[in-house]
Design an enzyme around this catalytic site. Sequence first.
Site, short mmCIF file in Angstrom:
data_model
loop_
_atom_site.label_atom_id
_atom_site.label_comp_id
_atom_site.label_asym_id
_atom_site.label_seq_id
_atom_site.Cartn_x
_atom_site.Cartn_y
_atom_site.Cartn_z
N ALA A 37 0.83 -1.27 0.08
CA ALA A 37 -0.08 0.04 -0.10
C ALA A 37 0.86 1.13 -0.09
O ALA A 37 0.34 2.32 -0.50
CB ALA A 37 -1.07 -0.03 1.21
N HIS A 39 3.79 1.55 -1.87
CA HIS A 39 3.88 1.69 -3.25
C HIS A 39 2.67 2.31 -4.00
O HIS A 39 2.74 3.25 -4.74
CB HIS A 39 4.38 0.64 -3.86
CG HIS A 39 5.85 -0.29 -3.32
ND1 HIS A 39 5.66 -1.22 -2.63
CD2 HIS A 39 6.88 0.41 -3.39
CE1 HIS A 39 6.87 -1.56 -2.31
NE2 HIS A 39 7.76 -0.56 -2.99
N GLU A 150 8.87 9.17 1.38
CA GLU A 150 9.58 9.72 2.50
C GLU A 150 10.14 8.73 3.39
O GLU A 150 10.80 8.89 4.27
CB GLU A 150 8.78 10.89 3.26
CG GLU A 150 8.62 12.06 2.66
CD GLU A 150 7.61 13.08 3.07
OE1 GLU A 150 7.08 12.55 4.42
OE2 GLU A 150 7.53 14.27 2.53
N LYS A 151 9.41 7.60 3.43
CA LYS A 151 9.99 6.49 4.18
C LYS A 151 11.44 6.14 3.82
O LYS A 151 12.12 5.90 5.11
CB LYS A 151 9.08 5.29 3.69
CG LYS A 151 9.84 3.88 3.90
CD LYS A 151 9.51 3.16 5.08
CE LYS A 151 10.22 2.02 5.47
NZ LYS A 151 11.18 1.48 4.65
N ASP A 152 11.91 6.29 2.72
CA ASP A 152 13.57 6.50 2.70
C ASP A 152 13.86 7.76 2.48
O ASP A 152 14.13 8.30 1.18
CB ASP A 152 13.60 5.66 1.48
CG ASP A 152 13.26 4.28 1.57
OD1 ASP A 152 13.76 3.56 2.10
OD2 ASP A 152 12.11 3.84 0.93
N LEU A 186 4.87 0.43 6.27
CA LEU A 186 4.93 -0.62 5.05
C LEU A 186 6.24 -0.65 4.62
O LEU A 186 6.86 0.19 4.18
CB LEU A 186 3.91 -0.59 4.24
CG LEU A 186 2.38 -0.42 4.77
CD1 LEU A 186 1.50 -0.34 3.65
CD2 LEU A 186 2.14 -1.64 5.36
N SER A 188 8.72 -3.68 1.92
CA SER A 188 8.59 -5.07 1.42
C SER A 188 9.44 -6.15 2.22
O SER A 188 9.21 -7.20 2.24
CB SER A 188 9.26 -5.19 -0.08
OG SER A 188 8.76 -4.08 -0.86
#
Length: 297
Positions: A37, A39, A150-152, A186, A188
Amino acid sequence: MSWQVIGSIAELRAALAGARRAGRTIGLAPTMGALHAGHARLIEQAVEETDYAVVSIFVNPIQFNDPRDYDQYPRTLAEDAELCGRLGVRIVFAPSGEEMYAQPQQSFVEVQGVTQFLCGPFRPGHFRGVATVVLKLFQIVQPDVAYFGEKDAQQLAVIRRMVRDLNVPVRIVGVETVREADGVALSSRNRLLNGEERRQAPALYQALERVRERIEAGASDAAALRQEAVAALEERRIRVEYLEIVDLESMHPVERIDGPVRVAAAIWLGAVRLIDNVFCAGPGGAPTPPVAEPEGR
Ligand code: AMP
């Protein structure tokens, strides 16, 4: 609307030429697949904001500093392509390793400064691999806009810097982190966690949120806040790789917090490495928006 999965660079270029001639704007969401979700949020935004959305799915070997991590990275192309089609993507670009690296790569993009802290020192060569593959994807797809999570946050900063330094005519859009109900971002890699590790995972976001709350309540000594947060995680027997309070753009740790910052950390749960970060408006919690994204012209 019709959509297709393309593995060849020449075919992709031919398919995009028509859209470009027709004056359509092209949006690109680069991914390594095993779509979730998070991505999907990126992809939805690309579909919404551009006329012709392309999702790339490529597990990029040159950004993995650990071959085991590369081998065990989940690969679910059929389901991924299905999801992209449902979301309104026009092309899923899923090249093989041989297609992307037809001959050994001898040219690399090295972004200095923003890669000096956080993940940089712990993953030698990682951001060089990321910047190189993203520039290759930009050259192949030639998107008007590209979407990154923004997760990364450090990766996003690296891409923004690369685009500015190298005058790459692609607008970079950052997309907010999508989380599970318990706060876990979330990823992978979450599917590699066993039951016990998954139960421990929310502690990472909780620790970051606690730092954010403390800063917004007026705390400004980064070293003290760091120590407190690391101790709270270690008390739960979680191995902390780093936990830092950094400047939004330079990604360099700050000593005294007197403005907006990002609180970022990497932990290990068993053999799985998780990263996460939160935006913090700064002391007093003034709702300063994150840095405006510069155009890479
Ligand atoms: P990856 O497939 O892990 O390389 O991620 C592809 C893109 O999706 C990157 O720009 C990530 O930052 C972004 N992304 C990954 N997880 C999330 C999430 N939980 N929320 C928002 N974006 C994400």
